[in-house]
Design an enzyme around this catalytic site. Structure first.
Site, PDB file in Angstrom:
ATOM      1  N   LYS A   1      42.500  34.763  52.372  1.00 48.27           N
ATOM      2  CA  LYS A   1      43.301  35.610  51.568  1.00 48.27           C
ATOM      3  C   LYS A   1      43.099  36.717  51.072  1.00 48.27           C
ATOM      4  O   LYS A   1      42.322  36.184  49.614  1.00 48.27           O
ATOM      5  CB  LYS A   1      44.712  34.870  50.099  1.00 48.27           C
TER       6      LYS A   1
ATOM      7  N   GLU B   1      33.534  34.071  40.742  1.00 45.57           N
ATOM      8  CA  GLU B   1      33.010  35.029  40.778  1.00 45.57           C
ATOM      9  C   GLU B   1      33.780  36.327  40.016  1.00 45.57           C
ATOM     10  O   GLU B   1      34.992  36.711  40.871  1.00 45.57           O
ATOM     11  CB  GLU B   1      32.193  35.778  41.900  1.00 45.57           C
TER      12      GLU B   1
ATOM     13  N   CYS C   1      32.132  44.976  39.773  1.00 41.85           N
ATOM     14  CA  CYS C   1      32.029  43.859  39.452  1.00 41.85           C
ATOM     15  C   CYS C   1      30.631  44.297  38.941  1.00 41.85           C
ATOM     16  O   CYS C   1      31.019  43.665  37.214  1.00 41.85           O
ATOM     17  CB  CYS C   1      32.014  42.654  40.074  1.00 41.85           C
TER      18      CYS C   1
ATOM     19  N   GLU D   1      36.859  45.068  30.392  1.00 43.70           N
ATOM     20  CA  GLU D   1      36.753  45.580  32.061  1.00 43.70           C
ATOM     21  C   GLU D   1      37.704  46.687  31.584  1.00 43.70           C
ATOM     22  O   GLU D   1      38.535  46.104  32.179  1.00 43.70           O
ATOM     23  CB  GLU D   1      36.170  43.920  32.896  1.00 43.70           C
TER      24      GLU D   1
HETATM   25  P1  NAD Z   1      42.038  39.671  40.314  1.00 41.02           P
HETATM   26  O1  NAD Z   1      42.383  38.017  39.985  1.00 41.02           O
HETATM   27  O2  NAD Z   1      43.990  40.543  40.387  1.00 41.02           O
HETATM   28  O3  NAD Z   1      43.177  38.781  42.386  1.00 41.02           O
HETATM   29  C1  NAD Z   1      42.234  38.167  42.892  1.00 41.02           C
HETATM   30  C2  NAD Z   1      42.950  37.770  44.106  1.00 41.02           C
HETATM   31  O4  NAD Z   1      43.420  36.505  42.974  1.00 41.02           O
HETATM   32  C3  NAD Z   1      44.132  38.588  45.183  1.00 41.02           C
HETATM   33  O5  NAD Z   1      43.574  38.538  46.011  1.00 41.02           O
HETATM   34  C4  NAD Z   1      44.804  38.213  44.251  1.00 41.02           C
HETATM   35  O6  NAD Z   1      45.828  38.312  45.131  1.00 41.02           O
HETATM   36  C5  NAD Z   1      44.408  36.698  44.141  1.00 41.02           C
HETATM   37  N1  NAD Z   1      45.367  35.846  43.181  1.00 41.02           N
HETATM   38  C6  NAD Z   1      46.327  36.530  41.897  1.00 41.02           C
HETATM   39  N2  NAD Z   1      46.797  35.290  41.704  1.00 41.02           N
HETATM   40  C7  NAD Z   1      46.544  34.274  42.077  1.00 41.02           C
HETATM   41  C8  NAD Z   1      47.164  32.992  41.961  1.00 41.02           C
HETATM   42  N3  NAD Z   1      47.501  32.474  41.025  1.00 41.02           N
HETATM   43  N4  NAD Z   1      46.409  31.463  42.979  1.00 41.02           N
HETATM   44  C9  NAD Z   1      45.822  32.413  43.774  1.00 41.02           C
HETATM   45  N5  NAD Z   1      45.181  33.408  43.788  1.00 41.02           N
HETATM   46  C10 NAD Z   1      45.476  34.372  42.799  1.00 41.02           C
HETATM   47  O7  NAD Z   1      41.867  40.431  40.578  1.00 41.02           O
HETATM   48  P2  NAD Z   1      41.510  42.707  41.407  1.00 41.02           P
HETATM   49  O8  NAD Z   1      42.460  42.876  40.149  1.00 41.02           O
HETATM   50  O9  NAD Z   1      42.040  42.297  42.858  1.00 41.02           O
HETATM   51  O10 NAD Z   1      39.626  42.232  41.250  1.00 41.02           O
HETATM   52  C11 NAD Z   1      39.027  42.862  39.955  1.00 41.02           C
HETATM   53  C12 NAD Z   1      38.755  41.453  39.630  1.00 41.02           C
HETATM   54  O11 NAD Z   1      37.726  40.914  39.818  1.00 41.02           O
HETATM   55  C13 NAD Z   1      37.297  42.419  38.896  1.00 41.02           C
HETATM   56  O12 NAD Z   1      37.525  41.582  37.551  1.00 41.02           O
HETATM   57  C14 NAD Z   1      36.607  42.133  39.541  1.00 41.02           C
HETATM   58  O13 NAD Z   1      35.270  42.323  38.255  1.00 41.02           O
HETATM   59  C15 NAD Z   1      36.325  41.129  39.542  1.00 41.02           C
HETATM   60  N6  NAD Z   1      35.069  41.199  40.877  1.00 41.02           N
HETATM   61  C16 NAD Z   1      34.563  40.083  40.920  1.00 41.02           C
HETATM   62  C17 NAD Z   1      32.726  40.073  41.659  1.00 41.02           C
HETATM   63  C18 NAD Z   1      31.598  39.380  41.636  1.00 41.02           C
HETATM   64  O14 NAD Z   1      31.706  38.991  42.853  1.00 41.02           O
HETATM   65  N7  NAD Z   1      31.925  38.723  40.164  1.00 41.02           N
HETATM   66  C19 NAD Z   1      33.326  41.290  42.921  1.00 41.02           C
HETATM   67  C20 NAD Z   1      34.518  42.168  43.281  1.00 41.02           C
HETATM   68  C21 NAD Z   1      35.303  42.092  42.163  1.00 41.02           C
END
Ligand code: NAD
Length: 495
Positions: free
Chosen positions: A183, A257, A292, A402
């Site tokens: 997803k 992650e 990230c 962040e």
């Molecule tokens: P987010 O947590 O807002 O969304 C991530 C995903 O989770 C999306 O697909 C979203 O639709 C889904 N989601 C939201 N609510 C959900 C729920 N209740 N149940 C299941 N899925 C749900 O993150 P973002 O804004 O898309 O990305 C940015 C974040 O991701 C930053 O914190 C960044 O540091 C982190 N990130 C981490 C890594 C890593 O490898 N550690 C890599 C890239 C990004």
């Protein structure tokens, strides 16, 4: 300037379920917005629970057949997917750029990394089958372990790096014998839907599925479903909290992650020019800090603090070095923020930076008209200037939260101990950079820094050859074949 491609304009992409391209059952679609212009450029399914149920049943139905294949045969499929990447790389990378606004040039390396991950998974598929152990149980009992897949794996992607996170989740989960539902985040879904379509043409139906929809609509349903056995999220801590709660009634294996507030530390003996470019690549160009592992806290030894800040300012205010504009034009070096919500969030931090307690070294403006004056096609895009802010210490909001944009703080330090103390004074623990010529110092830093990844005289060096995970609130687990299979303990009474 290259014209923004018309090819994929307003194409409606579909979910990939059971090997077919399908729209949401109720026909609902959402807009995909090009962040450089703010214009709609494609449509994606806005899936609901009934679509989520279909996708889980597709993955469940395909599981037994896939898991029962010889590991070598699964590896052959992984290799074929790797072979496919170069053929479609140009198309996939353009979709990714239009999705999340990273300048296309950043992706020169990406196709190669994706291919390597699929090849790595192909080799790992056969190796993992041989990872069982025999155990001395004493006379009469013969003990051994075998590695088995979990079942159905749901991979949840962030918007900033969809193709990469798709690949590291799907490749290793599939190689280990799981079937997969991906997803993507809504603002980064197009590339993943097309990528899923290409991959599903190689695999048996239902083995790899992709569903687009908001976390609110289908997130909880997917992760808490009893037929789902493992969830791997790359995303924010807030989403990890929601998933932990949602899965409490049907516990399953989780990989998280999450985010970071990574220190990028420059000691006085460093090669200054190399370090300055490492600081810039860590948080500003070319992905506008939407990574990230972004080195958002620059820790600089006091004796070289002014020199490093001066050189940073010189480069980052040079219009030839920092070139905003069409993200498909590889002469540009910085793109916009990927979506409106994130743009507004980054702007709030830039507003915070203009308070008296901070000193803005460069940047501080946002909006297409401010960042790209005289270029009306970008007026509604989500543009922000790379911004560096001097802070006195690590306690301020800008140094602790962040931001996930091209906004960094510079903090001076005097001693090695102080650098370690400031670096570790965060809830996160994803990555850290160290710039020094002193091998002993480098090793001491590697030992003491609380981070899943430490880079010395380089930054953000990730790929198929090393694991990638965080410590503390940056998460746990790794998208690796061992994490996508589990040991089953067996004992035979041999009398
Ligand atoms: P987010 O947590 O807002 O969304 C991530 C995903 O989770 C999306 O697909 C979203 O639709 C889904 N989601 C939201 N609510 C959900 C729920 N209740 N149940 C299941 N899925 C749900 O993150 P973002 O804004 O898309 O990305 C940015 C974040 O991701 C930053 O914190 C960044 O540091 C982190 N990130 C981490 C890594 C890593 O490898 N550690 C890599 C890239 C990004």
């Amino acid at each position: 300037m290259t014209n923004v491609s018309e090819k994929s304009k307003l194409t409606t992409y579909g979910n990939i379920i059971n090997g077919k391209i399908v729209q949401a059952k109720d026909g609902a679609v959402a807009d995909s917005i090009d962040p450089s212009t703010g214009e709609v450029w494609a449509k994606i399914p806005s899936s609901k629970k009934e679509d989520a149920e279909l996708v889980i049943q597709a993955a469940r139905g395909a599981f037994e057949g896939w898991a029962d294949l010889p590991a070598r045969t699964r590896g052959d499929y992984m290799r074929k997917i790797g072979d496919m990447i170069p053929k479609y790389a140009a198309e996939l990378l353009e979709l990714e750029t239009r999705n999340n606004g990273w300048v296309l040039d950043e992706y020169g390396y990406l196709a190669e990394v994706l291919k390597q991950v699929w090849y790595d998974a192909a080799s790992a598929a056969t190796l993992v089958g041989g990872q069982g152990r025999t155990v001395q149980m004493g006379a009469g009992d013969f003990g051994f372990t075998v590695r088995k897949p979990y079942g159905v794996v749901v991979g949840i992607l962030p918007w900033n790096a969809p193709l990469f996170t798709f690949t590291i989740k799907a490749a290793y989960a599939l190689a280990a014998g799981n079937t997969v539902v991906i997803k993507p985040a809504e603002s980064g879904a197009v590339g993943s839907l097309r990528y899923g379509e290409l991959i599903s043409q190689i695999l048996p139906p239902g083995v790899l599925n992709v569903i687009s929809g908001s976390g609110r609509e289908i997130g909880d349903y997917l992760v808490s479903h009893e037929e789902v056995n493992k969830v791997s999220l790359t995303g924010s801590k807030a989403t990890a909290e929601r998933i932990t709660k949602a899965t409490a009634h049907s516990p399953k294996s989780l990989i998280f992650e999450l985010g970071g507030k990574s220190p990028n530390i420059v000691f006085e003996d460093a090669n200054i020019e190399q370090a300055v470019h490492g600081l810039i690549n860590g948080i500003f160009t070319p992905n506008s800090g939407q990574i990230c592992v972004g080195g958002s806290r620059m820790l600089i030894q006091r004796s070289i603090y002014d020199e490093v800040i001066g050189r940073l300012k010189e480069l980052m205010t040079d219009k030839e070095f920092v070139k905003h504009g069409n993200t498909l034009d590889s002469t540009n070096t910085m793109g916009p923020i990927a979506n409106e919500a994130q743009f507004k969030s980054v702007c709030r931090y830039i507003d915070e930076a203009s308070k008296d307690e901070y000193e803005v070294v460069f940047g501080g403006k946002y909006g297409g008209q401010e960042v790209l004056p005289g270029q009306p096609e970008f007026a509604d895009g989500y543009w922000v200037q790379p911004t560096l802010v001097k802070v006195a210490d690590n306690r301020t909001k800008l140094a602790r939260e962040e931001i996930f944009g091209p906004v960094a703080v510079a903090i001076p330090f005097d001693t090695e101990e102080e650098a370690i103390q400031i670096a570790n004074d965060t809830n996160f623990g994803l990555a850290a950079g160290v710039w020094t010529q002193n091998l002993g110092l480098a090793h001491r830093m590697i030992d003491k820094l609380q981070a899943g990844n430490v880079w010395v005289n380089t930054y953000a060096r990730v790929g198929a050859d090393l694991p990638f995970s965080g410590v503390k609130e940056s998460g746990y687990g790794t998208d690796s074949i061992l994490d996508y299979s589990q040991e089953k303990a067996c004992v035979i009474n041999i009398g």
